[in-house]
Design an enzyme around this catalytic site. Structure first.
Site, mmCIF file in Angstrom:
data_model
loop_
_atom_site.group_PDB
_atom_site.id
_atom_site.type_symbol
_atom_site.label_atom_id
_atom_site.label_comp_id
_atom_site.label_asym_id
_atom_site.label_seq_id
_atom_site.Cartn_x
_atom_site.Cartn_y
_atom_site.Cartn_z
ATOM 1 N N LYS A 155 1.460 -124.107 13.216
ATOM 2 C CA LYS A 155 1.205 -122.901 13.652
ATOM 3 C C LYS A 155 -0.039 -122.084 14.579
ATOM 4 O O LYS A 155 -0.746 -123.211 15.173
ATOM 5 C CB LYS A 155 -0.196 -121.800 11.690
ATOM 6 C CG LYS A 155 -0.045 -120.955 11.580
ATOM 7 C CD LYS A 155 0.631 -120.590 11.066
ATOM 8 C CE LYS A 155 1.619 -119.208 10.277
ATOM 9 N NZ LYS A 155 1.692 -119.043 8.762
ATOM 10 N N ASP A 175 4.379 -113.894 11.930
ATOM 11 C CA ASP A 175 3.331 -113.748 10.747
ATOM 12 C C ASP A 175 2.857 -112.481 10.776
ATOM 13 O O ASP A 175 3.197 -111.978 11.555
ATOM 14 C CB ASP A 175 2.390 -115.389 10.786
ATOM 15 C CG ASP A 175 2.194 -115.614 9.401
ATOM 16 O OD1 ASP A 175 2.318 -116.117 8.965
ATOM 17 O OD2 ASP A 175 0.110 -115.220 9.232
HETATM 18 P P1 NDP Z 1 2.923 -109.143 8.209
HETATM 19 O O1 NDP Z 1 1.375 -108.725 9.243
HETATM 20 O O2 NDP Z 1 4.204 -107.922 8.084
HETATM 21 O O3 NDP Z 1 1.422 -107.700 6.507
HETATM 22 C C1 NDP Z 1 1.873 -108.381 6.198
HETATM 23 C C2 NDP Z 1 0.221 -107.481 5.148
HETATM 24 O O4 NDP Z 1 -0.804 -107.550 4.848
HETATM 25 C C3 NDP Z 1 -0.171 -105.843 5.784
HETATM 26 O O5 NDP Z 1 0.073 -105.486 4.798
HETATM 27 C C4 NDP Z 1 -1.573 -106.405 5.552
HETATM 28 O O6 NDP Z 1 -2.133 -104.770 5.205
HETATM 29 C C5 NDP Z 1 -1.923 -106.682 4.360
HETATM 30 N N1 NDP Z 1 -2.846 -107.853 4.939
HETATM 31 C C6 NDP Z 1 -2.885 -108.452 6.092
HETATM 32 N N2 NDP Z 1 -4.361 -109.112 6.193
HETATM 33 C C7 NDP Z 1 -4.797 -109.008 4.680
HETATM 34 C C8 NDP Z 1 -6.700 -109.021 4.300
HETATM 35 N N3 NDP Z 1 -7.178 -110.110 4.461
HETATM 36 N N4 NDP Z 1 -6.608 -107.876 3.002
HETATM 37 C C9 NDP Z 1 -5.776 -107.408 2.562
HETATM 38 N N5 NDP Z 1 -4.562 -107.542 3.116
HETATM 39 C C10 NDP Z 1 -3.820 -107.868 4.239
HETATM 40 O O7 NDP Z 1 3.206 -109.871 7.824
HETATM 41 P P2 NDP Z 1 3.870 -110.704 6.861
HETATM 42 O O8 NDP Z 1 4.404 -109.933 5.645
HETATM 43 O O9 NDP Z 1 4.646 -111.748 7.684
HETATM 44 O O10 NDP Z 1 3.049 -111.636 5.754
HETATM 45 C C11 NDP Z 1 2.617 -111.664 4.825
HETATM 46 C C12 NDP Z 1 2.384 -113.267 4.799
HETATM 47 O O11 NDP Z 1 3.504 -114.470 4.180
HETATM 48 C C13 NDP Z 1 1.139 -114.163 5.134
HETATM 49 O O12 NDP Z 1 0.699 -115.200 4.316
HETATM 50 C C14 NDP Z 1 2.051 -114.909 6.103
HETATM 51 O O13 NDP Z 1 1.359 -116.500 6.446
HETATM 52 C C15 NDP Z 1 3.058 -115.258 4.789
HETATM 53 N N6 NDP Z 1 4.282 -115.982 5.393
HETATM 54 C C16 NDP Z 1 5.264 -114.469 6.356
HETATM 55 C C17 NDP Z 1 6.578 -114.848 6.754
HETATM 56 C C18 NDP Z 1 7.493 -114.681 7.679
HETATM 57 O O14 NDP Z 1 8.155 -114.650 8.133
HETATM 58 N N7 NDP Z 1 7.038 -113.159 8.262
HETATM 59 C C19 NDP Z 1 6.663 -116.889 6.478
HETATM 60 C C20 NDP Z 1 6.974 -117.459 5.584
HETATM 61 C C21 NDP Z 1 4.625 -116.750 4.834
HETATM 62 P P3 NDP Z 1 -2.599 -104.219 6.661
HETATM 63 O O15 NDP Z 1 -1.499 -103.656 7.347
HETATM 64 O O16 NDP Z 1 -3.723 -103.557 6.506
HETATM 65 O O17 NDP Z 1 -3.433 -105.463 7.402
#
Ligand code: NDP
Length: 451
Positions: A130, A170
């Site tokens: 990561k 991510d």
């Molecule tokens: P994005 O950046 O597309 O979206 C993240 C979302 O989570 C946003 O709505 C963001 O809101 C919110 N968020 C981020 N940090 C926080 C926080 N500290 N508190 C509250 N809300 C938060 O990311 P992904 O959708 O790609 O990833 C989401 C999760 O899924 C993560 O845990 C990631 O590791 C996991 N994941 C993703 C994969 C992928 O293919 N993308 C694969 C496997 C796991 P805001 O805009 O306000 O920050």
């Protein structure tokens, strides 16, 4: 003390805490896995003797570097970048890159550790890694993001490669950031290789990759429900996040007949009791990916919806829940609230969104609970398929990839059931995922000897 003598779990965890002071997320992730692995290893002398878990919980390397860039006003900005290469026993290192102010070495070490088990569960040859930075892309211009990504890759390029380490997106790293990083890698090395996944379709990306994590988490949820002769039709779903994983999870829940009533970001959540149609979900995708707006804007567009500032959605009554935002966003009290309101299944789209207390609450209540390392593995699985397509210089069709994703999620579900089924009939998916993922990596490590 006799060297390599069996240590017990508390002693093992004391060692982990001592060697990783203050790294709470990493210690939490190791603790969650170690509980199940110690139990599994009880009668397996070789895993103890060869110190396998101790070795997996010590990253192969942690690379930390300075990232300098210039903002639009000509100010020099300095950020820190990392790549944590946790384990490459079963394939090249693989795992996303996160750009978010909350990124620390501890967060990336926990994610790289989890990724090692997750990648093993997919059945594809990928090790765990990561990376990321405390850079915050929010509010930055496209040019600023480009300059940052180029600077980040100018250091990272020497540590990655199609057969060495293949990063992906991510939190905070989507198609735009991958494009800038791939462009810089190609420029520095003069090589067009599959060094990143999540690429645009024009330059080596794979169909279904964008959808894969969210869709996969819902396929896993549907598989769990199926064990109870149930399905998603008519089920009310509460989802957190509004990024890549959350929007695609919402899309698949709606496709399978469920009703999604919430979405969130770090500022609050929206509640739409009418449920989200494809049109509404598409609007959120535009809001997030193109206009780069906030989820609160939803209520101005869709009447009947309400915005709840500073809150998470777990108090909204539902049948199923999909935490899809970030780590430790669902705590013990949230878990109790969900159960009180009738929630029967939770599938983690995010990585470690439920804290240890929350996990215990779900397990004690014996509801269906899928940990992220199993439920969200669809994303990295299709990344693995993107690597295969890049190596073969071919592109597979969407329906082929869709079927492979379904098959892989079925396979992961099957592995979890194989190792997680308890005598009373309850399936402990956390235990199942931990043991199935561990066993594959551990057996490869045994084959290599002490390296
Ligand atoms: P994005 O950046 O597309 O979206 C993240 C979302 O989570 C946003 O709505 C963001 O809101 C919110 N968020 C981020 N940090 C926080 C926080 N500290 N508190 C509250 N809300 C938060 O990311 P992904 O959708 O790609 O990833 C989401 C999760 O899924 C993560 O845990 C990631 O590791 C996991 N994941 C993703 C994969 C992928 O293919 N993308 C694969 C496997 C796991 P805001 O805009 O306000 O920050």
């Amino acid at each position: 003390m006799v060297l390599n003598d069996h240590v017990d779990l508390p002693t093992f965890m004391q060692g982990v805490s001592k060697r990783n002071p203050g790294q709470t997320e990493f210690i939490q992730a190791v603790q969650e896995v170690a509980v199940d692995i110690f139990d599994f290893m009880e009668d397996k002398e070789r895993y103890h003797k060869e110190q396998i878990l101790r070795r997996i919980a010590e990253p192969d390397r942690v690379i930390s570097f300075r990232v300098c860039w210039e903002d639009d006003n000509g100010n020099v900005r300095v950020q820190r970048g990392w790549r944590v290469q946790n384990n490459n026993a079963i394939g090249p290192y693989k795992g996303g890159i996160r750009f978010h102010p909350s990124v620390t070495e501890s967060v990336l070490k926990f994610l790289a550790f989890e990724q090692t088990f997750k990648n093993a569960l997919t059945g594809l040859p990928m090790g765990g890694a990561k990376g990321g930075s405390n850079f915050n892309p929010k509010g930055k211009s496209d040019h600023e993001v480009m300059r940052f990504c180029q600077s980040f890759m100018t250091e990272l390029y020497r540590h990655v490669g199609a057969d060495v380490d293949v990063p992906a997106g991510d939190i905070g790293v989507g198609a735009r950031e991958i494009g800038y990083m791939f462009g810089q890698y190609k420029r520095i090395t003069n090589q067009f290789t599959g060094v990143l996944t999540g690429k645009g379709l024009e330059y080596g990306g794979s169909l279904i990759r964008t959808e894969a994590t969210g869709y996969g988490a819902v396929y896993f949820l549907a598989n769990m429900l199926k064990t109870k002769n149930d399905d998603l039709v008519g089920k009310v779903a509460v989802i957190s996040g509004s990024g890549n994983v959350a929007t695609h999870a919402a899309e698949k829940v709606a496709m399978l007949g469920g009703k999604v009533v919430t979405m969130s970001d770090s500022a609050g959540f929206i509640h739409d009791p009418d449920g989200m149609t494809q049109e509404k979900i598409d609007w959120i995708k535009q809001l997030k990916n193109v206009r780069r707006g906030r989820i609160s804007e939803y209520v101005n567009e869709f009447k009947g919806a309400t915005y709840h500032e500073g809150m998470r959605p777990w108090g909204v009554p539902c049948d199923v829940a999909l935490p899809c935002a970030t780590q430790n966003e669902l705590l013990g009290d949230d878990a109790r609230e969900l159960i009180k309101n009738g929630c029967i299944a939770v599938s983690e789209g995010a990585n470690m969104p439920t804290n240890l207390e929350g996990v215990h609450v779900f397990k004690d209540a014996k509801i269906l609970f899928a940990p992220g390392k199993a439920a969200n593995a669809g994303g990295v699985a299709v990344s693995g398929l993107e690597m295969s397509q890049n190596s073969g210089r071919i592109s597979w069709k969407a329906d082929q990839l869709q079927q492979l994703l379904v098959d892989i999620m079925d396979g992961i579900h099957g592995s979890c059931v194989e190792y997680g089924q308890t005598k009373g009939g309850y399936c402990d998916y956390v235990r199942g995922a931990n043991i199935a993922g561990f066993k594959k990596v551990a057996d490869a490590m045994l084959a290599f000897g002490v390296v």
